[in-house]
Design an enzyme around this catalytic site. Structure first.
Site, PDB file in Angstrom:
ATOM      1  N   TYR A   1       1.107  -1.167   0.015  1.00 36.27           N
ATOM      2  CA  TYR A   1      -0.159   0.112  -0.138  1.00 36.27           C
ATOM      3  C   TYR A   1       0.898   1.288   0.096  1.00 36.27           C
ATOM      4  O   TYR A   1       0.416   2.139  -0.612  1.00 36.27           O
ATOM      5  CB  TYR A   1      -0.882   0.047   1.224  1.00 36.27           C
ATOM      6  CG  TYR A   1      -2.274  -0.709   0.966  1.00 36.27           C
ATOM      7  CD1 TYR A   1      -3.342  -0.054   0.109  1.00 36.27           C
ATOM      8  CD2 TYR A   1      -2.478  -2.054   1.051  1.00 36.27           C
ATOM      9  CE1 TYR A   1      -4.446  -0.529  -0.592  1.00 36.27           C
ATOM     10  CE2 TYR A   1      -3.788  -2.517   0.941  1.00 36.27           C
ATOM     11  CZ  TYR A   1      -4.574  -1.840   0.014  1.00 36.27           C
ATOM     12  OH  TYR A   1      -5.670  -2.733  -0.127  1.00 36.27           O
TER      13      TYR A   1
ATOM     14  N   GLU B   1       0.280 -29.913  11.043  1.00 34.23           N
ATOM     15  CA  GLU B   1       0.119 -28.977   9.873  1.00 34.23           C
ATOM     16  C   GLU B   1      -0.778 -28.025  10.048  1.00 34.23           C
ATOM     17  O   GLU B   1      -0.494 -26.837   9.581  1.00 34.23           O
ATOM     18  CB  GLU B   1      -0.421 -29.883   8.693  1.00 34.23           C
ATOM     19  CG  GLU B   1      -0.634 -29.090   7.155  1.00 34.23           C
ATOM     20  CD  GLU B   1      -1.221 -29.984   6.136  1.00 34.23           C
ATOM     21  OE1 GLU B   1      -0.974 -31.298   6.230  1.00 34.23           O
ATOM     22  OE2 GLU B   1      -1.726 -29.579   5.238  1.00 34.23           O
TER      23      GLU B   1
ATOM     24  N   ASP C   1      -0.860 -34.106   6.715  1.00 31.77           N
ATOM     25  CA  ASP C   1      -1.958 -34.947   6.187  1.00 31.77           C
ATOM     26  C   ASP C   1      -1.092 -35.979   5.389  1.00 31.77           C
ATOM     27  O   ASP C   1      -0.151 -35.527   4.870  1.00 31.77           O
ATOM     28  CB  ASP C   1      -2.850 -34.367   5.578  1.00 31.77           C
ATOM     29  CG  ASP C   1      -3.743 -33.269   6.391  1.00 31.77           C
ATOM     30  OD1 ASP C   1      -4.000 -33.405   7.520  1.00 31.77           O
ATOM     31  OD2 ASP C   1      -4.414 -32.072   5.919  1.00 31.77           O
TER      32      ASP C   1
END
Lengths: 718, 366
Positions: B99, B196, B248
């Site tokens: 920005y 995770e 996972d």
């Protein structure tokens, strides 16, 4: 059908007959109810219903100019005379709104005995035949004469030197509106010394008309002359007005093949045409099949016999002295309507032709005015104003240069400046189709001129070589332009808007209008499907629209190579421009970080980058040029053989140089590659669509332009 | 952050600017910014370091072509913005930097944005890191914190101590991203377990795992940010705590687990600071799906993308040992994947009280 139409008429008559016995005693009342049947002179009818011929209030002068120019052109083309037309429209008496309109041509002239009738008597014409002409009805010139007679006390002055008489005659005429007869005030043979007609033949008319000329109409008159000049580049036209003298040069000496009168087509047969045909041959001893065969095209003797035998007529075919009843004849008509014939021929049409339209498009003579631009900018809303300003700037650039080299007397004049500018596009393309519309063979010609001096979109519509100026919005051409997708040009809507639009915010719905394109539609037919009686817009009749669309698509495809090339250049150019906008960021970051202002940095940086960028051009343009220039002469590659030979004959020497001698090898080189490819594809294309592609080089020298730009000489001395 | 570090960065930026200015004004030559190339084609596996490192490929950014001018301008503008940030003694996220430097380029006709999106400005920040040789955390440009930590560890952030053991049954601490200002004060745990996702972390924490096994629980909430990776590395290498990673059982999860262990292509230039080669990826293995009888309903079908990724991984030098090849082959055969959350099908405590302890026991950590 015949009976049906008769019945109501007869019943009306009966009613009238019954009235008198009922009201015998009340004569006053009887008079009141009596319906008087008068015959009205044609002249009176047309003056009362002048709108039928387009002569309405503000349009009187426009229509008068139009009729005179059209008559002049028709008269020249009939005998393939290269037209030279001098027309002048000037204020005669401002306080009474009087104008004097003067038109001189070098056409066939009118023989002295026929002249008064030809000028003044309505429905007298030499043009009542089945072929394409501008005027058809014998109304236009008479209307001008009648209006002059009606509104002023000035005579109509006419000079004529006809082909058959070599003497020039002078007439002063007025129309007797009540009887449709001319009043000859003066007739005399003109001495050579007082001659008003220079050539071997010609016609000149000078009338005084009463009319107001509003600016819109004035612009329409200018547009009319301009557009007439585009489709008649073989005509030399001068047009003198209070704004000065406009001159439209002759750019070619080739004229379209004149239209020939043809026999009607049998599928167009009706009771009237059949009766006319029979009566024409009544004295001669020939049989009915022969009469048919002589009177209609595409109808062999065998076919005629077949038709007659099919119509169950009970008489001997070999008898030459039969009188036919309408009931018999209508049977023949009915059979003809059901029979299939060969398509009608198109000898009676006179299209502009590829060569001539191309010449017209390649140097578009246009009347431009400065004031016009200024007023529109103030009238339009902001969004459009920007565009106009842009255009104004462009114009000014060009005008300024004109001023410096031509007369300077017009500078500072508060009057709007009008001048003739010659617009030379970068590229033109042409294509045409022939089809049957409204039961008549119709030729659709389309042309396209792109880029160069052309800086905005414009749609030109012509019907039988007459410019259509009003009601563009409802014309089929408008729909066609809206409906043919711009991607046929090889670019997307977005690209067109971004790269070609002069104003990005413009929210025009038709993207094509951001491109600098002039599109021309010309429809030739003896029965143009006009939308209204005013004959200013064409309806989408039958397959007309699909023919027009396929023409326009083809033109777009032809233009696509050029457009894509320009698109690439523009994109590259825009990218080049971008560095300029990034430079302040770079310089800003450096000076900001170092906290020292180095005034040299900006300059050094931009010169460094510029040097670097110009050293390596973004495209390999240079290489292409060499290849083309070495292997091919500059123009043979880009003008198709047919149209090259055409233009050799057509263009007089000076113009020829202008059009073909390449001053800018680089431009031509690029084009010729693409166009040789194009020619290949064109020669393979189907035979019924006759197409070509011509690229003109845009003369870079300013001198040339100045020469063509005719500045206004103010006609009034004070 | 120390004012010395700050001044060092400012000085380097000024030097770069000065060099460019001199090139242009005095030498009249095109300034060139030399940067190592970032990306998969300049990422090299180092057997010695057991991590991904950056290769020799360089790119030269110079305003010598229309294409490169914007990039050159972007790098300089970002460098200047960093300098300003330090001048003002402020801190900013990468989004903040985006920005701060946002602007339009060009006139009405050819308008374009200085940054197309934040990815552009993120790249420019990376370029400033590479140009200065200093990671952005050290010049106060951070990202939004998303890593979490819980367990017997004390952090000093600025002047304050954060005890991550406090309330470690019910909450975790965000790992601060301004790592220049973060020091590890004290670690009482025996090992570090990284999972995770934060959902899994919450479940394990709630079960009392931390207290039971004296462990530190961490998560990067998906793709780990730099602060999380640095924290893991510090705990392993400075505090000698074994690190185990659970993700996972799918190629994506395995990829995330490997971020900690071998690094990533996009940050290969910073691997020395971010990668923990000693971390052990313990689960969830593809074979676990079947060994722990995850019901079919909780298994997911592998997508084409998963298959491609697994085939890709099979060829990677860091996955060549038999164990991983077997696992990947199993996945490619069965085409089934599974999330850690699938253990909840066996009961809410199954993951923390059965699966994880069994796995940790296998390697003798507990």
């Amino acid at each position: 059908m015949y009976l049906k139409s008769l019945n109501p008429a007869s019943s009306v008559l009966k009613k009238d007959e019954q009235k008198p016995p009922i009201n015998t005693q009340q004569t006053a009342k009887m008079d009141k109810h009596k319906i008087i049947y008068n015959k009205k002179a044609e002249s009176e009818f047309f003056v009362d219903n002048s709108a039928l011929a387009g002569f309405t209030g503000e349009r009187i002068l426009y229509m008068a100019v139009r009729e005179l120019i059209e008559n002049a052109l028709d008269s020249c083309e009939l005998f393939s005379i290269l037209p030279s037309i001098k027309i002048s429209l000037k204020t005669f008496d401002q306080s009474n709104d009087l104008w004097v309109l003067d038109c001189e041509d070098n056409g066939t002239g009118i023989s002295s005995d026929k002249l008064p009738v030809a000028v003044c008597s309505f429905l007298t014409s030499a043009k009542y035949m089945e072929k394409q002409q501008r005027g058809l009805f014998g109304v236009g010139l008479k209307m001008v004469a009648a209006f002059s007679t009606k509104d002023t006390d000035f005579p109509i002055k006419v000079w004529s030197k006809s082909m058959e008489e070599s003497d020039e005659y002078y007439y002063e005429l007025r129309t007797d509106i009540g009887t449709n007869k001319p009043i000859v005030l003066l007739k005399k043979q003109v001495n050579k010394s007082e001659s008003h007609i220079d050539g071997p033949s010609g016609f000149r008319i000078r009338v005084v008309l009463r009319a107001r000329l509003v600016p819109i109409t004035k612009n329409k008159i200018y547009d009319y002359v301009t557009q007439t000049s585009i489709v008649n580049p073989y005509a030399f036209i001068t047009f003198e007005t209070d704004d000065g003298m406009f001159s439209f040069d002759r750019r070619t000496s080739i004229m379209p093949t004149p239209a020939k009168e043809i026999l009607p087509h049998p599928s167009d047969m009706d009771l009237q045409t059949l009766k006319k045909a029979i009566s024409k041959h009544s004295g001669q001893k020939i049989t009915l099949p022969k009469i048919l065969c002589y009177s209609f095209q595409k109808l062999s003797y065998e076919k005629a016999k077949e038709i007659i035998s099919n119509s169950d007529l009970d008489f001997d075919l070999k008898d030459t002295k039969i009188s036919f009843s309408e009931h018999d004849l209508i049977k023949i008509v009915n059979i003809c309507k059901k029979t299939k014939f060969q398509n009608p021929n198109t000898d009676h049409l006179s299209p502009i032709g590829q060569g001539i339209l191309t010449i017209g498009m390649m140097s578009e003579y246009t009347i431009v005015s400065n004031k016009n631009i200024e007023t529109t900018s103030s009238d339009n809303n902001k969004r459009d104003a920007m565009m106009v300003n842009e255009a104004k700037k462009l114009n000014h650039d060009k005008e300024d240069k004109n001023f410096s080299k031509t007369e300077t007397s017009n500078i500072g004049a508060s009057k709007p400046n009008f001048s003739v500018r010659v617009l030379q596009p970068v590229l033109t393309a042409y294509t045409s189709r022939t089809g049957i519309i409204n039961n008549r063979p119709t030729i659709i010609e389309t042309g396209l001129a792109y880029g160069g001096d052309i800086n905005s979109f414009k749609l030109y519509r012509f019907a039988n070589k007459i410019p259509l100026l009003y009601d563009e919005g409802s014309d089929v051409a408008r729909e066609v332009v809206s409906e043919v997708e711009i991607n046929k040009l090889g670019i997307t809507k977005k690209q067109a808007k971004e790269q070609f639009s002069t104003n990005k915010e413009s929210k025009r719905d038709r993207v094509i209008e951001v491109l600098p394109i002039h599109i021309f539609f010309h429809i030739c037919s003896t029965k143009i499907p006009y939308k209204t009686a005013g004959k200013e817009s064409i309806a989408s009749e039958g397959e007309l629209k699909s023919y027009m669309k396929s023409c326009l698509s083809e033109l777009y495809r032809k233009l696509s190579t050029q457009i894509r090339k320009e698109l690439k250049l523009k994109e590259a150019e825009n990218k080049m421009k971008l560095y300029k906008h990034y430079l302040p960021f770079i310089v800003g970051a450096i000076t900001d970080s170092l906290g020292i202002k180095n005034s040299n940095l900006d300059d050094s940086f931009s010169s460094l980058i510029e040097k670097h960028l110009t050293k390596k051009p973004p495209t390999g343009v240079g290489d292409d040029d060499n290849v083309v220039n070495n292997s091919e002469p500059p123009h043979s590659g880009f003008v198709p053989k047919s149209s090259l030979s055409l233009s050799n004959k057509a263009v007089d020497l000076e113009k020829k140089k202008k059009l073909t001698i390449s001053k800018n090898f680089k431009d031509i080189g690029d084009k010729s590659i693409k166009n040789t490819e194009l020619n290949k594809t064109l020669s393979n294309s189907s035979s019924n669509s006759n197409a070509s592609f011509v690229v003109s080089d845009k003369p870079k020298e300013k001198e040339r332009r100045h020469k063509n730009d005719k500045k206004i000489k103010n006609s009034k001395k004070n | 952050m120390s004012s010395e570090k700050k001044n060092e960065v400012i000085l380097i930026i000024k030097k770069i600017m000065k060099k460019i200015s001199e090139d242009v004004v005095i030498q009249k030559q095109m300034p060139i910014l030399d940067l190592p190339k970032i990306g998969y084609d300049n990422t090299v596996w180092s057997n010695e370091k057991r991590m991904l490192t950056i290769g020799d490929k360089k790119i030269e950014v110079s305003p010598d072509s229309v294409k490169k001018i914007p990039t050159f301008a972007q790098y300089l503008v970002m460098a200047n913005a960093v300098k300003k940030l330090l001048d003002e003694d402020m801190e900013s996220t990468i989004r903040g930097m985006y920005y701060a430097t946002l602007s339009n380029v060009g006139d009405e006709k050819n308008k374009q944005k200085f940054w197309n999106n934040q990815d552009n400005s993120d790249d420019a920040i990376k370029a400033v890191e590479l140009l200065t040789g200093i990671p952005r955390e050290e010049f106060s440009v951070t990202s939004k914190p998303k890593g979490m930590i819980s367990g017997p560890i004390k952090l000093r952030v600025g002047g304050d101590i954060i005890d991550c053991n406090l309330g470690s049954r019910s909450t975790s601490q965000l790992i601060p991203t301004n790592i220049g200002d973060v020091q590890i004060e004290d670690v009482k745990a025996d090992f570090v377990m990284v999972v995770e996702k934060d959902t899994v972390l919450s479940n394990i924490r709630k079960s009392g795992f931390i207290q039971k096994y004296n462990a530190i629980l961490m998560t990067g909430s998906g793709e780990p940010d730099r602060a999380t990776r640095i924290m893991v590395k510090k705990l392993n290498e400075s505090w000698n705590k074994p690190v185990v990673v659970f993700a996972d059982a799918d190629p994506w999860g395995l990829g995330i687990a490997l971020r900690y262990k071998i690094g990533s292509e996009s940050l290969s230039y910073d691997s020395d600071r971010l990668v923990t080669p000693n971390a052990q990826v313990l689960g969830m293995m593809f074979s676990d799906i079947y060994e722990y009888n995850i019901p079919e309903v909780a298994r997911l079908t592998a997508t084409d993308e998963d298959i491609n990724r697994a085939n890709d991984m099979k060829k990677k030098p860091w996955l060549q040992d038999k164990k991983w090849q077997k696992e990947l082959n199993l996945f490619l055969n069965k085409k089934e994947k599974c999330e850690l959350d699938a253990f909840f099908k066996h009961g809410f405590k199954y993951l923390a009280e059965t699966y994880l302890p069994q796995k940790l026991r296998q390697i003798g950590l507990i």
